[in-house]
Design a protein around this motif. Structure first.
Motif, PDB file in Angstrom:
ATOM      1  N   ARG A  61       9.997  21.536  -8.401  1.00 18.69           N
ATOM      2  CA  ARG A  61       9.427  22.550  -7.531  1.00 18.69           C
ATOM      3  C   ARG A  61       8.295  23.267  -8.255  1.00 18.69           C
ATOM      4  NH1 ARG A  61      11.922  22.272  -3.160  1.00 18.69           N
ATOM      5  NH2 ARG A  61      11.113  24.142  -2.195  1.00 18.69           N
ATOM      6  N   TYR A  62       7.339  23.715  -7.456  1.00 21.29           N
ATOM      7  CA  TYR A  62       6.267  24.578  -7.949  1.00 21.29           C
ATOM      8  C   TYR A  62       6.333  25.885  -7.180  1.00 21.29           C
ATOM      9  CZ  TYR A  62       1.831  26.765  -8.751  1.00 21.29           C
ATOM     10  OH  TYR A  62       0.877  27.691  -9.079  1.00 21.29           O
ATOM     11  N   LYS A  63       6.380  26.996  -7.914  1.00 21.40           N
ATOM     12  CA  LYS A  63       6.397  28.314  -7.282  1.00 21.40           C
ATOM     13  C   LYS A  63       5.140  29.067  -7.703  1.00 21.40           C
ATOM     14  CE  LYS A  63       8.978  32.423  -6.375  1.00 21.40           C
ATOM     15  NZ  LYS A  63      10.247  33.052  -6.281  1.00 21.40           N
ATOM     16  N   SER A  64       4.354  29.433  -6.711  1.00 21.92           N
ATOM     17  CA  SER A  64       3.114  30.163  -6.952  1.00 21.92           C
ATOM     18  C   SER A  64       3.425  31.642  -7.142  1.00 21.92           C
ATOM     19  CB  SER A  64       2.177  29.966  -5.760  1.00 21.92           C
ATOM     20  OG  SER A  64       1.028  30.750  -5.914  1.00 21.92           O
ATOM     21  N   GLY A  68       4.143  33.598  -3.783  1.00 20.49           N
ATOM     22  CA  GLY A  68       5.560  33.277  -3.811  1.00 20.49           C
ATOM     23  C   GLY A  68       5.922  31.974  -3.119  1.00 20.49           C
ATOM     24  N   ASP A  70       6.972  28.362  -2.467  1.00 19.21           N
ATOM     25  CA  ASP A  70       7.796  27.427  -3.232  1.00 19.21           C
ATOM     26  C   ASP A  70       7.643  26.049  -2.586  1.00 19.21           C
ATOM     27  OD1 ASP A  70       9.574  26.498  -5.085  1.00 19.21           O
ATOM     28  OD2 ASP A  70      11.344  27.372  -4.155  1.00 19.21           O
ATOM     29  N   GLN A  71       7.150  25.063  -3.367  1.00 15.24           N
ATOM     30  CA  GLN A  71       6.870  23.747  -2.815  1.00 15.24           C
ATOM     31  C   GLN A  71       7.540  22.658  -3.630  1.00 15.24           C
ATOM     32  OE1 GLN A  71       2.646  23.267  -2.557  1.00 15.24           O
ATOM     33  NE2 GLN A  71       2.339  25.243  -1.586  1.00 15.24           N
ATOM     34  N   GLY A 153       1.469  30.088 -11.756  1.00 14.01           N
ATOM     35  CA  GLY A 153       2.734  29.748 -11.137  1.00 14.01           C
ATOM     36  C   GLY A 153       3.608  28.998 -12.122  1.00 14.01           C
TER      37      GLY A 153
END
Length: 172
Positions: A61-64, A68, A70-71, A153
């Motif tokens: 996951r990537y959280k900016s 906020g 979440d991808q 992120g």
């Protein structure tokens, strides 16, 4: 603290030298013996091993930080090659719905990772010219934006991808 007086000595005068310890010439012939451990870790051999054994698919996951968001992230490595203690990485990364080619390096000695997405258009929170920097390999990396106004992120990846949820087991 008082300053000692300065005494001018003529150039030809000798300053007496008093040795504290007597000189032992037998110590010159002794071999040098080091105490302690010698590092036996071989980063070049580890890089070669990583090039063969490293998983080619990573999910996470990537959280900016700014919004906020979440991808899901899928990283597929198509080329993993060792160059000394460095491992060169090439492949593609899907962040959310956007797919981008990536290239990077992994230091086999320190597990430092830099991974650069090469697409011009990236998902929200990411912008062209930035890179993922990790101090724990793929486990945890931070987005380093090309501008100071973007706080970045967090990218967290693990090897292999589980497509179905694991069953929940009871404790009794």
């Amino acid at each position: 603290m008082p300053v000692p007086p300065v005494v001018d000595l003529p150039v030809e005068s000798a300053v007496p030298f008093e040795s504290q310890l007597p000189f032992d010439s037998s110590r010159l012939a002794m071999p040098l013996m080091l105490e302690g451990n010698v590092e036996s870790f071989d980063p070049v051999a580890r890089a070669s091993d990583l090039a063969v054994t490293m998983p080619r698919q990573w999910c996470g996951r990537y959280k900016s930080f700014p919004n906020g968001m979440d991808q899901e992230v899928l990283l597929n490595l198509s080329s993993v090659q060792a160059y000394g203690q460095m491992v060169a990485l090439r492949g593609d990364m899907t962040i959310g719905t956007i797919k981008t080619p990536v290239q990077g390096n992994l230091n086999a000695k320190s597990d430092q990772l830099d991974l650069i997405p090469l697409a011009d258009s990236l998902p929200d929170g990411l912008e062209s010219g930035g890179e993922f920097l990790g101090l724990q390999g793929f486990d945890l990396a931070g987005w380093e934006a090309p501008r100071l106004t973007n706080p970045g992120g967090r990218l967290s990846l693990s090897p292999g991808c589980v497509s179905e949820a694991l069953p929940i087991r009871g404790l009794w």
